[in-house]
Design a protein around this motif. Structure first.
Motif, PDB file in Angstrom:
ATOM      1  N   THR A 289       0.809  -1.216   0.000  1.00 35.96           N
ATOM      2  CA  THR A 289       0.000   0.000   0.000  1.00 35.96           C
ATOM      3  C   THR A 289       0.841   1.264   0.000  1.00 35.96           C
ATOM      4  OG1 THR A 289      -1.758  -1.146   1.172  1.00 35.96           O
ATOM      5  CG2 THR A 289      -1.817   1.250   1.235  1.00 35.96           C
ATOM      6  N   PHE A 290       1.908   1.273   0.796  1.00 36.18           N
ATOM      7  CA  PHE A 290       2.797   2.424   0.874  1.00 36.18           C
ATOM      8  C   PHE A 290       3.981   2.140  -0.036  1.00 36.18           C
ATOM      9  CE2 PHE A 290       0.235   2.265   4.622  1.00 36.18           C
ATOM     10  CZ  PHE A 290      -0.026   3.578   4.958  1.00 36.18           C
ATOM     11  N   LYS A 291       3.947   2.646  -1.232  1.00 34.70           N
ATOM     12  CA  LYS A 291       4.854   2.263  -2.301  1.00 34.70           C
ATOM     13  C   LYS A 291       6.313   2.409  -1.903  1.00 34.70           C
ATOM     14  CE  LYS A 291       5.282   0.908  -6.597  1.00 34.70           C
ATOM     15  NZ  LYS A 291       4.835  -0.419  -7.022  1.00 34.70           N
ATOM     16  N   ASP A 292       7.091   1.360  -2.178  1.00 32.27           N
ATOM     17  CA  ASP A 292       8.528   1.342  -1.917  1.00 32.27           C
ATOM     18  C   ASP A 292       8.856   1.586  -0.452  1.00 32.27           C
ATOM     19  OD1 ASP A 292       9.038   0.947  -4.660  1.00 32.27           O
ATOM     20  OD2 ASP A 292       8.922   3.112  -5.022  1.00 32.27           O
ATOM     21  N   GLY A 293       7.903   1.277   0.405  1.00 32.65           N
ATOM     22  CA  GLY A 293       8.127   1.470   1.828  1.00 32.65           C
ATOM     23  C   GLY A 293       8.113   2.920   2.259  1.00 32.65           C
ATOM     24  N   MET A 294       7.801   3.823   1.339  1.00 36.82           N
ATOM     25  CA  MET A 294       7.820   5.248   1.663  1.00 36.82           C
ATOM     26  C   MET A 294       6.450   5.688   2.172  1.00 36.82           C
ATOM     27  SD  MET A 294      10.848   6.277   1.029  1.00 36.82           S
ATOM     28  CE  MET A 294      10.693   8.044   0.924  1.00 36.82           C
ATOM     29  N   PRO A 295       6.408   6.362   3.307  1.00 32.55           N
ATOM     30  CA  PRO A 295       5.111   6.800   3.824  1.00 32.55           C
ATOM     31  C   PRO A 295       4.506   7.945   3.047  1.00 32.55           C
ATOM     32  CG  PRO A 295       6.881   7.638   5.202  1.00 32.55           C
ATOM     33  CD  PRO A 295       7.517   6.720   4.196  1.00 32.55           C
ATOM     34  N   SER A 296       5.167   8.406   1.974  1.00 33.67           N
ATOM     35  CA  SER A 296       4.628   9.541   1.228  1.00 33.67           C
ATOM     36  C   SER A 296       3.700   9.122   0.110  1.00 33.67           C
ATOM     37  CB  SER A 296       5.787  10.357   0.628  1.00 33.67           C
ATOM     38  OG  SER A 296       6.567   9.552  -0.222  1.00 33.67           O
ATOM     39  N   ASP A 297       3.730   7.857  -0.287  1.00 41.66           N
ATOM     40  CA  ASP A 297       2.902   7.416  -1.406  1.00 41.66           C
ATOM     41  C   ASP A 297       1.913   6.365  -0.929  1.00 41.66           C
ATOM     42  OD1 ASP A 297       5.502   7.527  -3.926  1.00 41.66           O
ATOM     43  OD2 ASP A 297       4.077   9.035  -3.278  1.00 41.66           O
ATOM     44  N   CYS A 298       0.668   6.638  -1.077  1.00 41.76           N
ATOM     45  CA  CYS A 298      -0.367   5.694  -0.636  1.00 41.76           C
ATOM     46  C   CYS A 298      -1.206   5.297  -1.836  1.00 41.76           C
ATOM     47  CB  CYS A 298      -1.247   6.335   0.429  1.00 41.76           C
ATOM     48  SG  CYS A 298      -2.349   5.179   1.223  1.00 41.76           S
ATOM     49  N   HIS A 299      -1.246   4.017  -2.150  1.00 38.65           N
ATOM     50  CA  HIS A 299      -1.927   3.542  -3.344  1.00 38.65           C
ATOM     51  C   HIS A 299      -3.293   2.982  -2.994  1.00 38.65           C
ATOM     52  CE1 HIS A 299       1.560   3.251  -6.297  1.00 38.65           C
ATOM     53  NE2 HIS A 299       2.009   3.890  -5.242  1.00 38.65           N
ATOM     54  N   VAL A 300      -4.288   3.378  -3.759  1.00 35.69           N
ATOM     55  CA  VAL A 300      -5.649   2.907  -3.536  1.00 35.69           C
ATOM     56  C   VAL A 300      -6.234   2.428  -4.850  1.00 35.69           C
ATOM     57  CG1 VAL A 300      -7.925   3.513  -2.690  1.00 35.69           C
ATOM     58  CG2 VAL A 300      -5.922   4.632  -1.747  1.00 35.69           C
ATOM     59  N   PRO A 301      -6.667   1.157  -4.939  1.00 35.71           N
ATOM     60  CA  PRO A 301      -7.268   0.683  -6.185  1.00 35.71           C
ATOM     61  C   PRO A 301      -8.544   1.444  -6.505  1.00 35.71           C
ATOM     62  CG  PRO A 301      -6.738  -1.131  -4.710  1.00 35.71           C
ATOM     63  CD  PRO A 301      -6.597   0.131  -3.924  1.00 35.71           C
ATOM     64  N   CYS A 302      -8.669   1.887  -7.752  1.00 35.63           N
ATOM     65  CA  CYS A 302      -9.866   2.614  -8.171  1.00 35.63           C
ATOM     66  C   CYS A 302     -10.847   1.710  -8.901  1.00 35.63           C
ATOM     67  CB  CYS A 302      -9.487   3.765  -9.105  1.00 35.63           C
ATOM     68  SG  CYS A 302      -8.519   5.047  -8.313  1.00 35.63           S
ATOM     69  N   GLU A 303     -10.415   0.478  -9.273  1.00 32.61           N
ATOM     70  CA  GLU A 303     -11.245  -0.359 -10.119  1.00 32.61           C
ATOM     71  C   GLU A 303     -12.055  -1.396  -9.345  1.00 32.61           C
ATOM     72  OE1 GLU A 303      -8.684  -2.158 -12.960  1.00 32.61           O
ATOM     73  OE2 GLU A 303      -8.347  -0.333 -14.081  1.00 32.61           O
TER      74      GLU A 303
END
Length: 565
Positions: free
Chosen positions: A423-437
């Protein structure tokens, strides 16, 4: 489509060396309005009891002192708060933070087994329960190995010997300070945990989201900045958020929306909060009228009631100046109905997640109504992009994962590195991915958003509430099926003449056919008593998909084969 950077200029300084109560109760931030006159911070809805700033600070100190004296609660211990809203709920949070400890709020609808999971996952040392939740709390404490004398109740329960929050506060105020409040070093607020807030668990067991003090403070500063809450130079009619406003806290504080937007942001900008323990719609309407509520933070099911319930006509709602919806999509149709109901109110919706410590978008502040169906504009400090499965940026009209960067983003999931990495891309807390589909219905390759059909259906007078799900079909892949709660008028006609049910179904399906392209037409309408939802208002579609499957297997739901669309 390139990366989208939020407008609004640079953010004011976000303190990274303060805990939440130090930020809210002990200091002044440049973006915070100054109260010109004394006003209550909290009001208990049913009794009208008011709590001002001095009493609130004293009760927070007293409870913190007692938690230290009785159980030596200290840095990084966890206190679980279980139950609906209570006027002392904020005090329990800030008392815990005064000790350097962590709060985890639990859903009052939990079974004992579900609460045991949260208690054991977080290793909670004290459980503070609402009186109505005490039996489940005691059962869960036993199952989780928590001593019964560490289960505290907000108010006395007849026949129970558990300590009350009021008793603990009184004990704490009788003693000099027995705890040393943490003083954070620069940057430490970004790591010091404040909350373990559990995700909704719609794709598995709930996960504990690690939210540091800095994340909540950052989100409050972002919201205060975008709303221009301190700016008194604008005409009064354009000052949407200002001290002296009254908000109705009817969303649960254990949920991130109620916790951050309703509780912390509202109090930061000088809004008095009327604390609702249990949502009852007619009581909700009465409280708006009684307390002259100016600000409402709602979820779509509440909006549906506002637009559909016959009792609304009996109450004066003219005090409402701002209505914001979140936690699930609000259709253009419902928004238009709200505009007709509240012609003088500013209406919009915001978008956020537990993982972003709530809001990443906000309704536009330069107009009474934002774009219909829009989730708002990015908060200052946020960056967003939509990424396709191959890693490239999506274009206009293409779907993918929404990637959001914000100073408020959480640290990840506790003891779950796999989910954190996903969910937090590359272990970075700055990028949060959420499925839209994940909620789209795919009809012969065409994408059908359920919310689009639900918004249209809620415009029909025979529909009180609705949820659309996709059901498998050999020819089309999936087909949209509507589960409908009939309106009061439609239900009365059905009760008087059961044959009327078929006419209502036909009218509802025709309504969609008259307004939508062929592949969006409903394959059927099933009546239901209530639409299943989680406490934040999100439709639990998986339950209705399972119900549709069971109906088909039992032969009670027959789908006609479509030769073509």
């Amino acid at each position: 489509m390139a990366e989208i950077h939020a407008d609004g200029g640079p953010l004011p300084h976000i303190p990274d060396d303060l805990t939440i109560p130090q930020f809210l109760l002990d200091s002044h931030h440049p973006s915070r309005p100054v109260l010109k006159k004394t006003q209550p911070w909290l009001i208990e809805e049913l009794t009208g009891r008011e709590i001002g700033s001095d009493e609130l600070r004293a009760r927070t100190f007293g409870l913190a002192n007692a938690l230290k004296i009785r159980w030596n609660i200290s840095s990084d211990d966890v206190v679980c708060i279980f139950g609906p809203n209570h006027v002392d709920y904020p005090i329990a949070i800030w008392a815990t933070h005064r000790l350097g400890a962590i709060v985890t709020g639990a859903n009052p609808a939990y079974t004992a087994e579900e609460l045991v999971y949260q208690l054991t996952t977080t290793r909670a040392r004290v459980l503070i329960s609402h009186p109505g939740s005490l039996p489940v709390a005691l059962e869960a404490a036993k199952g989780g190995g928590l001593p019964a004398d560490r289960v505290v109740v907000f108010d006395p329960v007849p026949g129970a010997s558990n300590l009350t929050v009021h008793e603990l506060i009184a004990q704490g105020l009788e003693h000099t300070q027995q705890f040393v409040e943490p003083r954070l070093k620069p940057g430490e607020g970004k790591r010091k945990l404040a909350f373990l807030s559990f995700s909704s668990g719609t794709t598995g067991r709930p996960k504990a989201v690690m939210i540091p003090h800095y994340s909540l403070i950052a989100n409050v500063v972002q919201m205060a900045h975008v709303t221009q809450a301190k700016d008194e130079s604008r005409p009064l009619e354009l000052q949407r958020y200002k001290p002296g406003s009254v908000g109705l806290a009817c969303l649960p504080f254990y949920h991130i929306y109620g916790l951050v937007v309703v509780m912390h942001f509202s109090l930061f900008i000088g809004t008095t909060l009327v604390i609702v323990q249990k949502f009852n719609f007619e009581q909700f309407l009465d409280s708006i009228q009684r307390y002259r509520v100016t600000h409402l933070c709602l979820v779509p099911p509440m909006v549906v009631l506002l637009c559909k319930h016959p009792a609304v006509k009996k109450y004066d709602l003219s005090s409402v100046r701002v209505l914001m919806s979140g936690a699930a999509p609000l259709s253009a149709e419902l928004t238009n109905q709200l505009c007709a109901l509240l012609p003088d109110a500013w209406i919009g919706q915001a978008y956020g997640m537990t993982e972003t410590c709530t809001a990443v978008t906000w309704p536009p502040v330069d107009g009474r109504l934002g774009s219909l169906g829009s989730g708002g504009v990015l908060l200052p400090g946020c960056i967003a992009r939509v990424v396709k499965p191959d890693g490239s940026l999506a274009g206009i009209g293409e779907t993918g994962e929404l990637v959001v960067s914000s100073p408020s983003v959480a640290l990840g999931y506790m003891n779950n590195p796999e989910a954190t990495a996903e969910t937090f891309k590359d272990g970075m807390p700055s990028d949060c991915h959420v499925p839209c589909e994940q909620e789209l219905i795919k009809v012969r390759g065409y994408q059908v958003p359920p919310a689009e059909l639900e918004g249209l259906l809620l415009d029909h007078p025979d529909v009180g509430d609705v949820c659309v799900v996709g059901i498998p079909d050999e020819y089309s892949g999936e087909l949209p099926l509507a589960f409908v709660v009939p309106s009061a008028d439609a239900q009365a006609r059905i009760n008087a003449d059961p044959a009327a049910a078929a006419a209502v179904r036909k009218a509802i399906m025709k309504h969609v056919a008259d307004h939508k392209t062929a592949y969006k037409h409903l394959v059927g309408v099933e009546f239901i008593d209530a639409i299943p939802k989680n406490p934040s208002g999100k439709l639990l579609r998986r339950f209705l998909r399972d119900r549709a499957k069971a109906l088909r297997e039992s032969g009670k739901l027959t789908i006609a084969v479509r030769a073509k669309l």
